[in-house]
Write a protein that holds these residues in place. Sequence first.
Motif, mmCIF file in Angstrom:
data_model
loop_
_atom_site.group_PDB
_atom_site.id
_atom_site.type_symbol
_atom_site.label_atom_id
_atom_site.label_comp_id
_atom_site.label_asym_id
_atom_site.label_seq_id
_atom_site.Cartn_x
_atom_site.Cartn_y
_atom_site.Cartn_z
ATOM 1 N N ILE A 1 21.431 42.673 37.074
ATOM 2 C CA ILE A 1 20.289 41.991 36.292
ATOM 3 C C ILE A 1 20.861 41.231 35.111
ATOM 4 C CG2 ILE A 1 18.028 41.986 35.186
ATOM 5 C CD1 ILE A 1 18.250 42.538 38.268
ATOM 6 N N ASP A 2 21.627 41.893 34.284
ATOM 7 C CA ASP A 2 22.342 41.415 33.188
ATOM 8 C C ASP A 2 23.236 40.171 33.832
ATOM 9 O OD1 ASP A 2 21.247 43.025 31.240
ATOM 10 O OD2 ASP A 2 22.956 44.360 31.123
ATOM 11 N N ALA A 3 23.945 40.368 34.702
ATOM 12 C CA ALA A 3 24.853 39.251 35.112
ATOM 13 C C ALA A 3 23.998 37.960 35.531
ATOM 14 C CB ALA A 3 25.604 39.637 36.422
ATOM 15 N N HIS A 4 22.795 38.313 36.161
ATOM 16 C CA HIS A 4 21.895 37.119 36.462
ATOM 17 C C HIS A 4 21.452 36.470 35.468
ATOM 18 C CE1 HIS A 4 22.104 38.341 40.815
ATOM 19 N NE2 HIS A 4 21.561 37.167 40.740
ATOM 20 N N ARG A 5 21.030 37.356 34.070
ATOM 21 C CA ARG A 5 20.468 36.963 32.986
ATOM 22 C C ARG A 5 21.606 36.017 32.413
ATOM 23 N NH1 ARG A 5 18.408 42.689 31.685
ATOM 24 N NH2 ARG A 5 16.187 42.424 32.026
ATOM 25 N N ARG A 6 22.854 36.478 32.300
ATOM 26 C CA ARG A 6 23.873 35.765 31.572
ATOM 27 C C ARG A 6 23.895 34.234 32.531
ATOM 28 N NH1 ARG A 6 26.767 40.431 31.127
ATOM 29 N NH2 ARG A 6 27.798 40.414 33.047
ATOM 30 N N ARG A 7 24.012 34.162 33.670
ATOM 31 C CA ARG A 7 24.247 33.000 34.284
ATOM 32 C C ARG A 7 22.955 32.035 34.118
ATOM 33 N NH1 ARG A 7 26.174 32.998 40.523
ATOM 34 N NH2 ARG A 7 28.211 33.142 39.954
ATOM 35 N N LEU B 1 9.785 43.276 48.384
ATOM 36 C CA LEU B 1 9.931 44.672 48.532
ATOM 37 C C LEU B 1 11.024 45.271 48.344
ATOM 38 C CD1 LEU B 1 7.454 45.538 51.692
ATOM 39 C CD2 LEU B 1 6.825 45.806 49.012
ATOM 40 N N GLN B 2 12.128 44.859 48.798
ATOM 41 C CA GLN B 2 13.271 45.460 48.629
ATOM 42 C C GLN B 2 13.685 45.666 47.245
ATOM 43 O OE1 GLN B 2 17.036 44.552 51.119
ATOM 44 N NE2 GLN B 2 17.132 42.794 49.342
ATOM 45 N N ALA B 3 13.402 44.559 46.444
ATOM 46 C CA ALA B 3 13.916 44.853 44.915
ATOM 47 C C ALA B 3 13.149 45.671 44.257
ATOM 48 C CB ALA B 3 13.725 43.234 44.043
ATOM 49 N N THR B 4 11.606 45.779 44.574
ATOM 50 C CA THR B 4 10.844 46.594 43.957
ATOM 51 C C THR B 4 10.795 48.105 44.254
ATOM 52 O OG1 THR B 4 8.807 45.713 44.915
ATOM 53 C CG2 THR B 4 9.366 44.719 42.819
ATOM 54 N N VAL B 5 10.812 48.082 45.770
ATOM 55 C CA VAL B 5 10.542 49.545 45.987
ATOM 56 C C VAL B 5 11.997 50.240 46.627
ATOM 57 C CG1 VAL B 5 9.702 50.853 48.325
ATOM 58 C CG2 VAL B 5 8.513 48.795 47.315
ATOM 59 N N VAL C 1 13.810 38.469 37.502
ATOM 60 C CA VAL C 1 15.250 37.763 37.135
ATOM 61 C C VAL C 1 15.973 37.807 38.357
ATOM 62 C CG1 VAL C 1 17.374 37.868 35.872
ATOM 63 C CG2 VAL C 1 15.139 38.739 34.914
ATOM 64 N N LEU C 2 16.236 38.615 39.234
ATOM 65 C CA LEU C 2 17.106 38.746 40.178
ATOM 66 C C LEU C 2 16.626 37.709 41.349
ATOM 67 C CD1 LEU C 2 19.384 40.310 41.696
ATOM 68 C CD2 LEU C 2 17.520 41.577 42.950
ATOM 69 N N LEU C 3 15.350 37.383 41.568
ATOM 70 C CA LEU C 3 15.073 36.494 42.519
ATOM 71 C C LEU C 3 14.604 35.070 42.022
ATOM 72 C CD1 LEU C 3 12.699 39.031 44.741
ATOM 73 C CD2 LEU C 3 15.137 38.455 45.175
ATOM 74 N N ASP C 4 14.622 35.131 40.649
ATOM 75 C CA ASP C 4 14.418 33.738 40.113
ATOM 76 C C ASP C 4 13.065 33.314 40.335
ATOM 77 O OD1 ASP C 4 14.749 31.676 38.144
ATOM 78 O OD2 ASP C 4 15.464 30.381 39.918
ATOM 79 N N VAL C 5 12.141 34.140 40.509
ATOM 80 C CA VAL C 5 10.562 33.538 40.458
ATOM 81 C C VAL C 5 9.712 34.179 39.281
ATOM 82 C CG1 VAL C 5 10.611 33.070 42.936
ATOM 83 C CG2 VAL C 5 10.050 35.475 42.083
#
Lengths: 178, 281, 256
Positions: free
Chosen positions: A84-90, A138-142, A153-157
Amino acid sequence: MTGERSDDELLRAAGSGDRAAFEEYYRRNAAWLLVRLRRRCGDPELAADVLQETFLAVWRAAASYTGNGQSGGWLWSIATRRLIDAHRRRAARAQTAGEPYEELVQVPSAEEEALAASVGSELAVALDRLSPELRAVLQATVLDGLSVREAAVLLDVPEGTIKSRARRARLQLREALA
Amino acid sequence: MTWHVTQRTARAYVDGEVSDADAWSVEAHLVSCGHCRTVVASTAGDVGSITRDIADGWAAVSAGLGQQGRVRRGSRYREVVMLVASGPAARWAWLAASVVGLALAAALDTFAPLSGRGDVPMLGAVAPMVPILGVALSYGSGLDDAQEIIASTPGGGLRLLLVRSAVVLTTSAALGAAAGAVSGYGSPLPWLLASLALTVVTLALGSVIGIPKAAAVAAFSWALGVTIATFDTPARTTPAALTTESVPVWLAVAATAALVVAVRRSAFDRQSVSDRPQMEM
Amino acid sequence: MTVPTMIGTHVDVRDLVVRFGKRAALDRLDLTLDTGVHGLLGPNGAGKTTLMRVLATVATPTSGHVSLLDHELGDHGRLRQVRRRLGYLPQQFGYYPRFTVREFVEYFAWLKEMPAAQVPTAVDRAIERVGLLDRADERLKKLSGGMLRRAGIAQAIVNDPDLLLLDEPTAGLDPEQRVAFRELLRTIGVDACVVVATHLVEDVTAACTDVTLINDGRTVFRGTHEELAAAGNDAGTGDSAIERGYTAVLRAARQR
């Protein structure tokens, strides 16, 4: 030879500074972690960076591992924070450069050709029927144990979208399984 | 573990050729199965891009392995240790003052027992003041350096107060019991319970007027009470408050005060820092 | 486990008044903030620190409406929920000189009631993010001012706060550290609301998505730093466009 030791034992040894044990732990666990990270971010280079950051953090934090046989979950939870941090940096870089963020992040690839490797249980069939967007949420949260905020952040929505998609996905699953 | 990932599934997973649903069950399984993690590792051994990333990764990681530092496990025990290890430096002064005060009281009781009209053990008179002072110094006294940040945290209110008070009480009780053993004056139980009751009363009162003021009120009342009792008690007898008869009373007082603290717990949310204006730069 | 989520606004302040005796430090101030890095500018005594203390739930408003992370702060339970998701670095923050950096950050992780299993790795990550890993086990009293400030930032971000409040965070940082710090702020601002109170105009231009200027306890300007710079076309004084904008807006506010 260290081949007999469990991951828990290797981590414990690594926690007290045993580099050989840590290397063995890396050899055993780098592959699945890398594959899983690649599936999540669709960018092998980013996945490789996150892999390195994760194992450096594991080395530093090994002494804090409680040794309850849950080393897989422990490793994954460290890796997700770094992912997630890597996605935040991007995202931050994209904002300052004025690029649209969407182009940088790929949502996990939609429909892979289903191999009949494991028997299609009802749940698997139901999951496969979900739209890729709902499944990714679902994959991300569950499965990955991310918070709604991290999934956003991961899925950018937006977070609201994550919540409503999670609700819809659960509803559809329930209907399919009923 | 009732099942394991088959070679074929591992192969498909590593090659990215499984459906999301199958990958899902593989991933959920891998997290808890060390055996299958090694199966995936050996399966991935013939995928060029993965072995390359893993080899490069090890080169980078092994070069970056520095000192590990003093890392501790996260546990409830560790939490209490940290909450107690922090706190105002004044608690050391409190500890020193308590030791001296209790030693003096014990010495007086032993060598020069005070007898006005009533027979009052100095130790019994002094000991209950010790934890009150300790609580006042260790919480909300404006002496805690990090108070401004602590006041913004969820655990900085009642939780921190209770942890620190518990430690103060335990320390006081140990010191008091030790002093009591040295001076050999009767059972220490009544005044140990008086300590407990007064401390909880301080907390309860503190929910209304703040801990420092509450401590002052409680300590002053106790001192006044003991003085009056000294003159009010027939010669050669100990004031009732310091005899075993008082045990149920002190227990009742402590329980009532604890109830007040529980009911008024939200009062501690906001009072650890005064709302005085701070200097602005 | 249900994780609280943000859908509405992170900070919603209306008609906020804070009085100290007769003096109003904040005088009917309005402010709404969402994700991003928000600069809070203003002259000395404008009420920046008081506002930060109200947002940190440390100071109590005299009157007005304050909702943080979609919660009113009224009852015990809600306040506690909000505080778990806060990060706060006061301008002058006290610390325990005998604590190491790691212990200091860990202490606040516990006070923020983080799950025990997450504390060690969260502490490690926070210290890594502020670049203090090589000093993690050094006692605070041995650190330079800039390092102390970074330790302070680490405790503020250890719980991945949804609302991060930093009062003069760049004080004591050297130029290189400042650049790294702004980068960190932008990263955190992607999915959290970061409020930076500062008197350094260049902090605002470099790291902030927007600027709020307060004077005499009221909001007198709200916009991007480009808009603030544009406000100073002819009226203001100062070395840079944004400084001219800053002085021009303040002058106009005082004449009103």
